[in-house]
Design an enzyme around this catalytic site. Sequence first.
Site, PDB file in Angstrom:
ATOM      1  N   GLN A   2       0.926  -1.124  -0.073  1.00 35.08           N
ATOM      2  CA  GLN A   2      -0.090  -0.173  -0.152  1.00 35.08           C
ATOM      3  C   GLN A   2       0.827   1.139  -0.032  1.00 35.08           C
ATOM      4  O   GLN A   2       2.103   1.140   0.334  1.00 35.08           O
ATOM      5  CB  GLN A   2      -0.889  -0.110   1.438  1.00 35.08           C
ATOM      6  CG  GLN A   2      -0.035  -0.098   2.652  1.00 35.08           C
ATOM      7  CD  GLN A   2      -0.823  -0.937   3.619  1.00 35.08           C
ATOM      8  OE1 GLN A   2      -2.065  -0.879   3.596  1.00 35.08           O
ATOM      9  NE2 GLN A   2      -0.314  -1.442   4.629  1.00 35.08           N
ATOM     10  N   HIS A  49      -8.173   2.107  20.149  1.00 31.51           N
ATOM     11  CA  HIS A  49      -6.991   1.305  20.695  1.00 31.51           C
ATOM     12  C   HIS A  49      -7.552   0.827  22.492  1.00 31.51           C
ATOM     13  O   HIS A  49      -7.456  -0.290  22.495  1.00 31.51           O
ATOM     14  CB  HIS A  49      -5.715   1.964  20.770  1.00 31.51           C
ATOM     15  CG  HIS A  49      -5.039   1.677  19.353  1.00 31.51           C
ATOM     16  ND1 HIS A  49      -4.687   3.086  18.899  1.00 31.51           N
ATOM     17  CD2 HIS A  49      -5.136   0.981  18.435  1.00 31.51           C
ATOM     18  CE1 HIS A  49      -4.159   2.967  17.606  1.00 31.51           C
ATOM     19  NE2 HIS A  49      -4.509   1.775  17.292  1.00 31.51           N
ATOM     20  N   ASP A  93      -7.070  -6.096  14.328  1.00 33.37           N
ATOM     21  CA  ASP A  93      -7.058  -4.705  13.914  1.00 33.37           C
ATOM     22  C   ASP A  93      -6.664  -4.423  12.832  1.00 33.37           C
ATOM     23  O   ASP A  93      -5.444  -3.877  12.353  1.00 33.37           O
ATOM     24  CB  ASP A  93      -5.814  -4.193  15.203  1.00 33.37           C
ATOM     25  CG  ASP A  93      -5.743  -2.904  15.115  1.00 33.37           C
ATOM     26  OD1 ASP A  93      -6.580  -2.112  14.355  1.00 33.37           O
ATOM     27  OD2 ASP A  93      -4.627  -2.229  15.891  1.00 33.37           O
ATOM     28  N   SER A  99      -7.450  -2.928   8.696  1.00 31.56           N
ATOM     29  CA  SER A  99      -7.951  -1.902   8.003  1.00 31.56           C
ATOM     30  C   SER A  99      -9.363  -2.349   7.200  1.00 31.56           C
ATOM     31  O   SER A  99      -9.907  -3.658   7.671  1.00 31.56           O
ATOM     32  CB  SER A  99      -7.103  -1.405   6.664  1.00 31.56           C
ATOM     33  OG  SER A  99      -6.414  -2.420   6.097  1.00 31.56           O
ATOM     34  N   PRO A 137      -5.442  -5.568   1.099  1.00 23.62           N
ATOM     35  CA  PRO A 137      -4.941  -6.780   1.760  1.00 23.62           C
ATOM     36  C   PRO A 137      -5.666  -7.266   2.869  1.00 23.62           C
ATOM     37  O   PRO A 137      -5.633  -8.742   3.257  1.00 23.62           O
ATOM     38  CB  PRO A 137      -3.577  -6.127   2.167  1.00 23.62           C
ATOM     39  CG  PRO A 137      -3.773  -4.657   2.203  1.00 23.62           C
ATOM     40  CD  PRO A 137      -4.957  -4.127   1.087  1.00 23.62           C
TER      41      PRO A 137
END
Lengths: 280, 280
Positions: B33, B64, B157, B159, B164
């Site tokens: 990316q 988070h 966690d 995207s 991907p």
Amino acid sequence: MTNWFEEQLDIDKGRALRIRTRKLLEKVRSDFQEIRVYETDAFGRMLVHDGVIMLTEFDEAHYHEMIAHVALVTHPSPRDILVVGGGDGGTLREVLRHPLVQSAHLCEIDPMVVEVCRKHFPGLAFSFNDPRVSLHFDDGAEFVKRHSAAFDVIFVDSSDPIGPAEVLFEKEFYHSMRSALKPGGIVITQSESFMYHAELIEKIAAFCRTIFPLYRYYYALVPTYPSGLIGFSFCSLGPDPLNDINPERIAALGRMRYYSAEIHRSAFTLPARAEEIFKD
Amino acid sequence: MTNWFEEQLDIDKGRALRIRTRKLLEKVRSDFQEIRVYETDAFGRMLVHDGVIMLTEFDEAHYHEMIAHVALVTHPSPRDILVVGGGDGGTLREVLRHPLVQSAHLCEIDPMVVEVCRKHFPGLAFSFNDPRVSLHFDDGAEFVKRHSAAFDVIFVDSSDPIGPAEVLFEKEFYHSMRSALKPGGIVITQSESFMYHAELIEKIAAFCRTIFPLYRYYYALVPTYPSGLIGFSFCSLGPDPLNDINPERIAALGRMRYYSAEIHRSAFTLPARAEEIFKD
């Protein structure tokens, strides 16, 4: 060719939501502001005052249900209601779902807002036709000043504290509202986002606590508002929205788009950093 | 001259957040990316992958803290942890606050993310220096497949489900994760916004319920993500985040920026229209 509307409220702060528009349905200039109505791809119809998003069909119910029902299921007998602002009719629509309400006064400074919303947002503005409603085209602060012990609940459904609504964020106005309340009354005011406007909210909370025996802050998720949420001040001469809820009245509302008994309660729970705003 | 970054994720849907940038601190293309780091006026530093906001200093703690602590105060003995993705180190930082954690594996597909974040986000990436951490640069789905009964909690966690991370939103991956869990284990996955992605969430919830005895969905307010919030799937082989909370462990965390015992609970309360997504 595609057109994008860009929210103007926080441009100077370096953040702005852009929304693709399909058509500009209306653009008029009233004595108070420029009013636009767009058809959008993502959010249905959208009402804009002076470049700032007032509401979209997608999420207006989140705001209107939450401004109205929290107080109306908490007050033991909400009969006489005042809405300051709210010329779109959305808050009124939710207020009128409560059969205990006998009179609902709406004081909107700008007649053109009502006219535009009757034309483009019938799903909100149909509420003006209810026989319990009295429409007043007047300055909200002046209107409130002329009333004493008149209302059970006052809703301030205002735009942001720039332009015509600025006075509605001042201490003096809250004093007037207290006087306009009947004993045990409640005031609910649009009070911005705890994510972006901590200083303003801290100021409002501080003076509200000197005026009202009970102050609480709660919020609703509204994706088309800055930070994706908006808060409300709950100022009370008695009833407590966390302890005096009337479950039967919530059940009688039926299925809402946003509000529920569970949301009523969780809306008062703020992230740790926002709780700091309300520490003495 | 001022520059504005425009979030690319939902451009095709007709909505986009724009953020004014002060400086482009980094722009590199990895094997996976394009990675950028900006200094912004409103949100501090901002990490962007392929035009999509990953995090900002302003609100990264919301995400988070909420991905990590809800499971870690619910599991009776969270010793061995896996984070899939999370190459910025933020989730790891929160995981490592728990003294019960003995090993924390992080499997990130893109070494360049870790490199960039070590340089520009030391407040997150310092967590990589903890002796309990093992870093693996590998495909998360493949890594999970190679493990059996190895982890107490797995955090995904990731995207968004384009590029991907697409495979991380598929049923097969959730099956692999179940096999990689020790008895009584928990899986937490980034699961988008109930405001905008109802169909995707409905699909995930449906297959999770066939794989895990307990499925719940909760959310965190993150103003720089689309709609201002992001949700998480809570998939469990036993512990229930609403009934098996360990209050001492919450207290031991001290003052957080977002998370609290009250937020833990209210994060599972969704607006009425979102509850519809999870009806059978």
